[in-house]
Design an enzyme around this catalytic site. Structure first.
Site, PDB file in Angstrom:
ATOM      1  N   ASP A 291       0.830  -1.197   0.000  1.00 19.25           N
ATOM      2  CA  ASP A 291       0.000   0.000   0.000  1.00 19.25           C
ATOM      3  C   ASP A 291       0.869   1.254   0.000  1.00 19.25           C
ATOM      4  O   ASP A 291       2.017   1.221   0.457  1.00 19.25           O
ATOM      5  CB  ASP A 291      -0.869   0.028   1.264  1.00 19.25           C
ATOM      6  CG  ASP A 291      -1.907  -1.078   1.274  1.00 19.25           C
ATOM      7  OD1 ASP A 291      -2.310  -1.529   0.198  1.00 19.25           O
ATOM      8  OD2 ASP A 291      -2.310  -1.485   2.386  1.00 19.25           O
TER       9      ASP A 291
ATOM     10  N   ARG B 272      -3.487  -5.191   7.962  1.00 17.58           N
ATOM     11  CA  ARG B 272      -4.581  -4.292   8.342  1.00 17.58           C
ATOM     12  C   ARG B 272      -5.742  -5.075   8.944  1.00 17.58           C
ATOM     13  O   ARG B 272      -6.395  -4.611   9.888  1.00 17.58           O
ATOM     14  CB  ARG B 272      -5.074  -3.525   7.116  1.00 17.58           C
ATOM     15  CG  ARG B 272      -4.211  -2.359   6.721  1.00 17.58           C
ATOM     16  CD  ARG B 272      -4.780  -1.684   5.490  1.00 17.58           C
ATOM     17  NE  ARG B 272      -4.762  -2.566   4.331  1.00 17.58           N
ATOM     18  CZ  ARG B 272      -5.415  -2.335   3.209  1.00 17.58           C
ATOM     19  NH1 ARG B 272      -6.155  -1.253   3.100  1.00 17.58           N
ATOM     20  NH2 ARG B 272      -5.328  -3.172   2.190  1.00 17.58           N
TER      21      ARG B 272
ATOM     22  N   ASP C  39      -6.705   1.350   8.292  1.00 21.25           N
ATOM     23  CA  ASP C  39      -5.362   1.918   8.490  1.00 21.25           C
ATOM     24  C   ASP C  39      -5.475   3.424   8.658  1.00 21.25           C
ATOM     25  O   ASP C  39      -6.575   3.997   8.645  1.00 21.25           O
ATOM     26  CB  ASP C  39      -4.412   1.531   7.353  1.00 21.25           C
ATOM     27  CG  ASP C  39      -4.840   2.056   5.994  1.00 21.25           C
ATOM     28  OD1 ASP C  39      -5.572   3.072   5.929  1.00 21.25           O
ATOM     29  OD2 ASP C  39      -4.455   1.459   4.973  1.00 21.25           O
TER      30      ASP C  39
ATOM     31  N   TYR D  37       6.618  -8.700   8.404  1.00 17.26           N
ATOM     32  CA  TYR D  37       6.253  -7.284   8.517  1.00 17.26           C
ATOM     33  C   TYR D  37       6.530  -6.771   9.922  1.00 17.26           C
ATOM     34  O   TYR D  37       6.390  -7.504  10.910  1.00 17.26           O
ATOM     35  CB  TYR D  37       4.757  -7.087   8.243  1.00 17.26           C
ATOM     36  CG  TYR D  37       4.320  -7.405   6.846  1.00 17.26           C
ATOM     37  CD1 TYR D  37       4.311  -6.426   5.855  1.00 17.26           C
ATOM     38  CD2 TYR D  37       3.881  -8.683   6.515  1.00 17.26           C
ATOM     39  CE1 TYR D  37       3.884  -6.716   4.569  1.00 17.26           C
ATOM     40  CE2 TYR D  37       3.457  -8.984   5.230  1.00 17.26           C
ATOM     41  CZ  TYR D  37       3.463  -7.998   4.259  1.00 17.26           C
ATOM     42  OH  TYR D  37       3.053  -8.296   2.982  1.00 17.26           O
TER      43      TYR D  37
END
Length: 297
Positions: free
Chosen positions: A40, A181, A82, A68
């Site tokens: 993103d 997310r 988010d 991550y």
């Protein structure tokens, strides 16, 4: 002509993955550039870029596991799960009364292992040919089907409390297709206070690390990984003779050699260390599933 290879790029915040690909095309002077796994615009970190014939390898890279580092904010829900979205709900004081460290640990534990996850409605998943986020932006109410994913690690590195929120710095190891997310959203929902992601950085894609990545300003001079090196990081290696390499390049099977590979696919590498392609089992034989162009030599 640009040699085929794999380029590791550290994507900055504010750029789309397509933006990075466009920058790579201009820097390298070729249109044949692609990436393995979208990030993103808010997210930073590792983007695996394929150049020229090595774009054929992206199919095999996109499905590997990811790591991550993220910050989850508990206490607020947003339209996008988010920080890019609008806050639609904030936890009341009474809702926080039952949110103990133990309940947070239990919530994280419930989201670890093999889980069913509903992707965020603003994901890049296609619904009847259109991206989900495009449908949401045009006013449609999109609810995506749940999918099975694996979260093998979900650890809290740090915790900070502020006015009405708790921020958790976490590290997550997960299968391809996992939405961080959604983990933030679902953890907040389990605790009854809402949650969303405020920061996300991808640090690993399989055996590729962001520590080895170039910045977007270094694309022209960045060192590319050879197709053989890249393939050997995502699948077993099968060393083949020059004769076998020639047969594979000409579409012939390697008769009776299926037992030489344990899994479903392997990277066939010739005596010069050049990637011939990817081979798969076909009964007792090995057959090319993907061949690199010979000019890759």
């Amino acid at each position: 002509m640009v040699a085929p290879g794999i380029l590791l790029v550290d994507k900055p915040a504010g750029m789309t993955s397509h933006d990075v690909v466009a920058r790579a095309r201009r820097a390298l002077g070729t249109r044949k550039v692609g990436h393995a796994g979208t990030l993103d615009p808010m997210a930073t970190g590792l983007l695996v870029i394929g150049v020229e014939g090595a774009t054929r390898l992206l199919t095999y890279i996109v499905g590997v596991g990811k790591t991550y580092e993220a910050t989850i904010r508990l206490g607020q829900s947003t339209t996008t799960d988010d920080a890019d979205g609008e806050i639609v709900q904030a936890a009341t004081a009474s809702a926080w009364e039952t949110v103990t460290p133990e309940r947070i640990r239990e919530g994280i534990s419930a989201l670890t292992g093999r889980i069913s996850q509903v992707p965020s409605s603003v994901s890049a998943i296609k619904v009847d040919g259109r991206r989900a986020y495009d449908r949401v932006r045009s006013g449609e109410d999109v609810v995506l089907a749940p999918r099975e994913v694996t979260v093998s690690r979900f650890d809290v590195r740090a915790r900070r409390e502020a006015d009405g929120v708790i921020d958790l710095d976490v590290v997550v190891d997960c299968s391809s297709g996992t939405y961080i997310r959604s983990l933030a959203r679902d953890l907040g929902a389990r605790l009854g206070v809402g949650g969303h992601l405020t920061a996300l950085r991808r640090t690993k894609v399989g055996e590729f690390s962001v520590q080895d990545a170039a910045s977007v300003d270094e694309l022209r001079s960045a060192a590319m990984m050879s197709p053989a090196d890249a393939a050997s990081r995502v699948m077993p290696v099968l060393h083949v003779t020059a004769e076998d390499a020639r047969d594979l390049r000409h579409g012939k099977r390697l008769a009776g050699q299926a037992s030489r590979i344990a899994g479903g696919a392997a990277a066939a590498i010739d005596p010069d260390g050049v990637l011939v392609g990817v081979v798969e089992k076909r009964g007792p034989d090995l057959k090319s599933a993907m061949n690199m162009a010979e000019e890759a030599r």
